[in-house]
Each structure stands twice: as structure tokens, then as C-alpha cells.
Design an enzyme around this catalytic site. Structure first.
Site, short mmCIF file in Angstrom:
data_model
loop_
_atom_site.label_atom_id
_atom_site.label_comp_id
_atom_site.label_asym_id
_atom_site.label_seq_id
_atom_site.Cartn_x
_atom_site.Cartn_y
_atom_site.Cartn_z
N CYS A 118 0.82 -1.22 0.00
CA CYS A 118 0.00 0.00 0.00
C CYS A 118 0.85 1.26 0.00
CB CYS A 118 -0.96 0.00 1.18
SG CYS A 118 -2.19 -1.30 1.01
N1 COA Z 1 -17.71 -10.26 10.79
C1 COA Z 1 -17.95 -10.46 12.11
N2 COA Z 1 -16.98 -10.69 13.01
C2 COA Z 1 -15.72 -10.71 12.55
C3 COA Z 1 -15.38 -10.50 11.20
C4 COA Z 1 -16.45 -10.27 10.30
N3 COA Z 1 -16.24 -10.06 8.99
N4 COA Z 1 -14.04 -10.57 11.05
C5 COA Z 1 -13.55 -10.82 12.26
N5 COA Z 1 -14.54 -10.92 13.18
C6 COA Z 1 -14.44 -11.18 14.61
C7 COA Z 1 -13.15 -11.89 14.97
O1 COA Z 1 -13.26 -13.29 14.80
C8 COA Z 1 -12.97 -11.51 16.43
O2 COA Z 1 -13.84 -12.30 17.21
P1 COA Z 1 -13.43 -12.78 18.70
O3 COA Z 1 -13.25 -11.51 19.49
O4 COA Z 1 -14.57 -13.61 19.11
O5 COA Z 1 -12.13 -13.52 18.53
C9 COA Z 1 -13.50 -10.07 16.47
O6 COA Z 1 -14.38 -9.95 15.33
C10 COA Z 1 -12.41 -9.04 16.39
O7 COA Z 1 -11.53 -9.38 15.30
P2 COA Z 1 -10.25 -8.53 14.93
O8 COA Z 1 -9.58 -9.17 13.77
O9 COA Z 1 -9.45 -8.30 16.20
O10 COA Z 1 -10.95 -7.15 14.47
P3 COA Z 1 -10.34 -5.72 14.39
O11 COA Z 1 -11.06 -4.84 15.32
O12 COA Z 1 -8.85 -5.70 14.47
O13 COA Z 1 -10.77 -5.27 12.90
C11 COA Z 1 -9.71 -4.99 10.75
C12 COA Z 1 -10.30 -5.99 11.77
C13 COA Z 1 -9.15 -5.77 9.57
C14 COA Z 1 -10.84 -4.08 10.27
C15 COA Z 1 -8.61 -4.13 11.42
O14 COA Z 1 -7.76 -4.96 12.18
C16 COA Z 1 -7.76 -3.35 10.45
O15 COA Z 1 -8.24 -2.59 9.63
N6 COA Z 1 -6.42 -3.46 10.60
C17 COA Z 1 -5.45 -2.69 9.86
C18 COA Z 1 -5.32 -3.18 8.47
C19 COA Z 1 -4.28 -2.41 7.70
O16 COA Z 1 -4.00 -1.28 7.99
N7 COA Z 1 -3.69 -3.01 6.73
C20 COA Z 1 -2.61 -2.36 6.05
C21 COA Z 1 -2.97 -1.81 4.78
S1 COA Z 1 -3.67 -2.94 3.66
#
Ligand code: COA
Length: 373
Positions: free
Chosen positions: A152
Site C-alpha cells: 500500500c
Molecule cells: N464479521 C464479524 N466478526 C468478525 C469479522 C467479520 N467479517 N471478522 C472478524 N470478526 C471477529 C473476529 O473473529 C474476532 O472475534 P473474537 O473476538 O470472538 O475472537 C472479532 O471480530 C475481532 O476481530 P479482529 O480481527 O481483532 O478485528 P479488528 O477490530 O482488528 O478489525 C480490521 C479488523 C481488519 C478491520 C482491522 O484490524 C484493520 O483494519 N487493521 C489494519 C489493516 C491495515 O492497515 N492493513 C494495512 C494496509 S492494507
């Protein structure tokens, strides 16, 4: 050393779009079908996705997609983009050329006066011939072209290279083109990532200016910077080596080789690294974040951008300071910060500073300090 300016910016957004609700409905339909067989086989059920989770975790509501056809079909869950013959314009070169033409129009520059084309994207359609060279031919640019990829941070890395080549006098006008066609590489059956990306193409025209020439309404590029540190937390194993890893070498598997991300780890690591990068880069130029009128940050996660700015400024910062486009466009990889720049600079005054800052796979961070002329 020459001075270098951004004399034109171009953005191309596809017409097709997909909402969180549509993506979730399709994934959940597929999960129900899979779970029927998994249950019979004594396997743990797959979990469903939720539109509420997507919006609250990422800030994304919608995304534009190059080709919607095929993505929501639970039997396919991939865009349907027919192969083109070798003598036809490639899909990615077509997408990039549209943005390049828009940047040239914006600058009022003829393609024949461009002497460097860099195709800088997180995803490249093929190894060779370079997509950049195909775009060079398509738009009628001169000189040389090549491809560059840094997740990115690709557009910022392309800008870093173009800025330094233009500054040194090696090239006079350079196009940095970022045709991000990511949905073709996204696993729409993976609830961790199925909602993240959208498609978009951008282009920046970097031009040398003589002496103390000023072009009102354009940005002078004061400096650029790149930072990298290896991480597996965002990874694609898609490769020409995939078939060589198979007993049956006629099989080219995609499952398991598409984009994978441990989003919460990326969130923590990149938030810490990016705010330090911003503070250090600005401090090298004798500036603090509050002296910068606008920040065009990578568009991956709204909460992450708020956190990065809070750490950098020591207080909450609003959208006027750091505009968001990801709610309607999703994460458009390296194109996101350039779209934020394109849509949010016309109100800036001469002398205002702005910082473009991107972060992503690698890990990689890229920055460009700009000043409105
Ligand atoms: N729908 C519902 N629940 C979901 C889900 C979905 N699509 N995807 C994950 N979950 C659940 C997980 O299983 C987890 O459940 P648990 O607490 O029971 O284990 C919970 O939601 C939290 O998951 P997590 O992965 O910790 O979520 P998050 O708050 O970190 O959000 C992203 C996920 C991807 C939105 C976030 O981490 C993000 O944007 N990260 C940065 C990405 C980035 O900058 N990338 C670089 C550039 S590409």
C-alpha cells in the site's frame, strides 16, 4: 538540484460498487452451504460475517469494484474479467492509462512531453512486459518506463523515486501511476478480509520547475521518505512458484495463496510505526504536526488513522485535517492517499503544508512533504 512539483493529479473510480450488506449476504450464504457439509464431516462450523462489524471495525460502508459480475455468486466469489489476447490492451494498463490521461489533462501537459512512467501498485497483472511500458505506449509517453511494487506504500515509493529522478535532472516529467485492481486477488470467502478492498486507479505527474517559478494551486514536493521492516502479517503467496509446489504441476491453486492479513496485529504495529514516522519526518524539516494544514493518510481503517493522528498531535484531530474517503471507497491500497489528496486540496492557501503518508504490507511506510505554491 531542480525543484519538483505535482503538476497534475488523476483519479479513475470504477462505476460498479458493492455495499457491506451485499458482501455479507453472499459470504453468509456460502457459509451456510459449507457448514452443512462440515457438520456432516464432524468439522467446526465456519463463522458468519456482519455488516455492523465491518463498519464499526473499519469505517468502510461501500467500495467501488472494477467488475461486480461474479463476486456475489456463492459458486464463484471472484470477479469475472475475461482474458484478453496479447495484442489487446491489458486490463490493468487500461485502468492505469485512464488515470494517467486524467493527470495529464489536469496539468495541461502532452503525453509526448513525459519522459518517465512508473507503474507503482500493490498488485501487478504480470511480470513482463512491464505494465508501465504498456501504459507508456498506450498514452504516447517518451523515455523509459518500469514497474515498482511496495504494498500500500507503492504510490509513495513511486513518488519517492520520481521526485529524486526529476530533482537530479535525470528526467523532466514523470508519471507515477497506481492502477489498483485488488478485488481480483481478494478471497471473498475469508471473513477476515472479504470486506477490505476496493479498486481505483490514480496518477501523479511530477515535473521539474526552473528557478523560483511558482505555479499557483500546485504543490511543490519538498521531500519524500520510505521506511520498511519485514512482517508476515499481510501476505500474498500468489506466485509463479505455486505450480512448482504441486505434485500435479498442471494445477495452479489459488486457495491459500490470496491476500491474508492479521488485521489486529497490523493495526497495532503500523499505528506505532506510522505516528513515529510522521513526527520524525516532519521534525527533520523543522516542523511539528500542528504546523501542517492537511494529512492525506493511507485509507485502510478510520480508527487507525484517528489513533495515528492522536499520537502524533497529542490530541484528537478532525476530518478537515485528515480527510477520509474509505467509507465510500474501501481500502484502495496504494491509491487511497492519492484519492484523499485529489479530493481535498483545492481549499488550501499558498504556503500551506501537507503530508501524504501511506502504510501497509512489507511493512512499508512512505511519506511526501508538500507545500502549496
Ligand atoms: N464479521 C464479524 N466478526 C468478525 C469479522 C467479520 N467479517 N471478522 C472478524 N470478526 C471477529 C473476529 O473473529 C474476532 O472475534 P473474537 O473476538 O470472538 O475472537 C472479532 O471480530 C475481532 O476481530 P479482529 O480481527 O481483532 O478485528 P479488528 O477490530 O482488528 O478489525 C480490521 C479488523 C481488519 C478491520 C482491522 O484490524 C484493520 O483494519 N487493521 C489494519 C489493516 C491495515 O492497515 N492493513 C494495512 C494496509 S492494507
Amino acid at each position: 538540484m531542480n525543484r519538483a512539483i505535482i503538476s497534475g493529479i488523476g483519479v479513475t473510480l470504477p462505476e460498479d460498487s458493492l455495499s457491506n450488506e451485499e458482501l455479507v449476504e453472499s459470504l453468509n450464504l456460502w457459509v451456510d452451504r459449507e457448514n452443512a457439509t462440515r457438520l456432516a464431516d464432524g468439522l467446526d462450523p465456519l463463522q458468519k460475517s456482519s455488516a455492523d462489524f465491518i463498519y464499526h471495525a473499519s469505517g468502510i460502508r461501500n467500495r467501488r469494484v472494477h467488475t461486480r459480475d461474479g463476486i456475489l455468486d456463492p459458486d464463484r466469489m471472484a470477479p469475472r474479467i475475461p482474458a484478453r489476447a496479447d495484442d489487446e490492451l491489458s486490463v490493468q494498463a487500461e485502468f492505469g492509462a485512464a488515470a494517467a490521461r486524467a493527470a495529464l489533462d489536469d496539468a495541461g501537459v502532452d503525453a509526448a512531453d513525459v519522459d518517465l512512467v512508473i507503474c507503482a501498485g500493490s498488485h501487478l497483472q504480470r511480470l513482463y512486459p512491464s505494465i508501465g511500458i504498456e501504459i507508456q505506449r498506450e498514452i504516447g509517453a517518451q523515455g523509459a518506463a518500469f514497474d515498482l511494487s511496495l504494498g500500500c506504500s507503492s504510490a509513495a515509493a513511486g513518488l519517492h523515486v520520481a521526485f529524486n529522478l526529476v530533482r537530479s535532472g535525470a528526467h523532466r516529467r514523470a508519471l507515477v501511476i497506481t492502477p489498483e485492481l485488488i478485488t481480483a486477488h481478494l478471497n471473498f470467502r475469508d471473513r477476515q478480509t472479504h470486506f477490505i478492498f476496493g479498486d481505483a486507479a490514480t496518477a501523479l505527474l511530477i515535473e521539474a520547475v526552473d528557478g523560483d517559478e511558482q505555479r499557483a494551486g500546485r504543490f511543490e514536493v519538498l521531500d519524500t521518505r520510505n521506511w520498511t521492516q519485514f512482517s508476515n502479517n499481510i501476505r500474498s503467496n500468489f506466485s509463479y512458484l505455486n505450480r512448482a509446489a504441486e505434485e500435479d504441476a498442471s494445477r495452479v491453486p489459488t486457495e491459500g495463496n490470496l491476500i491474508k492479513q492479521q488485521g489486529n496485529k497490523v493495526f497495532k504495529d503500523v499505528t506505532v510505526a506510522s505516528h513515529r514516522f510522521i513526527v520524525d519526518f516532519l521534525s527533520e524539516h523543522g516542523r511539528t504536526p500542528d504546523t501542517v494544514r492537511r494529512f492525506w493518510l493511507h485509507q485502510a481503517n478510520a480508527r487507525m488513522n484517528q489513533m495515528i493522528l492522536k499520537l502524533a498531535f497529542g490530541q484528537e484531530v478532525g476530518h478537515d485535517r485528515a480527510p477520509m474517503v474509505l467509507d465510500r471507497l474501501g481500502n484502495t491500497a496504494a491509491a487511497g492517499a492519492v484519492i484523499a489528496l485529489y479530493e481535498n486540496h483545492r481549499d488550501m492557501k499558498a504556503g500551506d503544508y501537507g503530508l501524504l503518508c501511506t502504510y501497509g504490507a512489507g511493512y512499508s511506510i512512505g511519506g511526501a512533504l508538500l507545500r502549496m505554491m
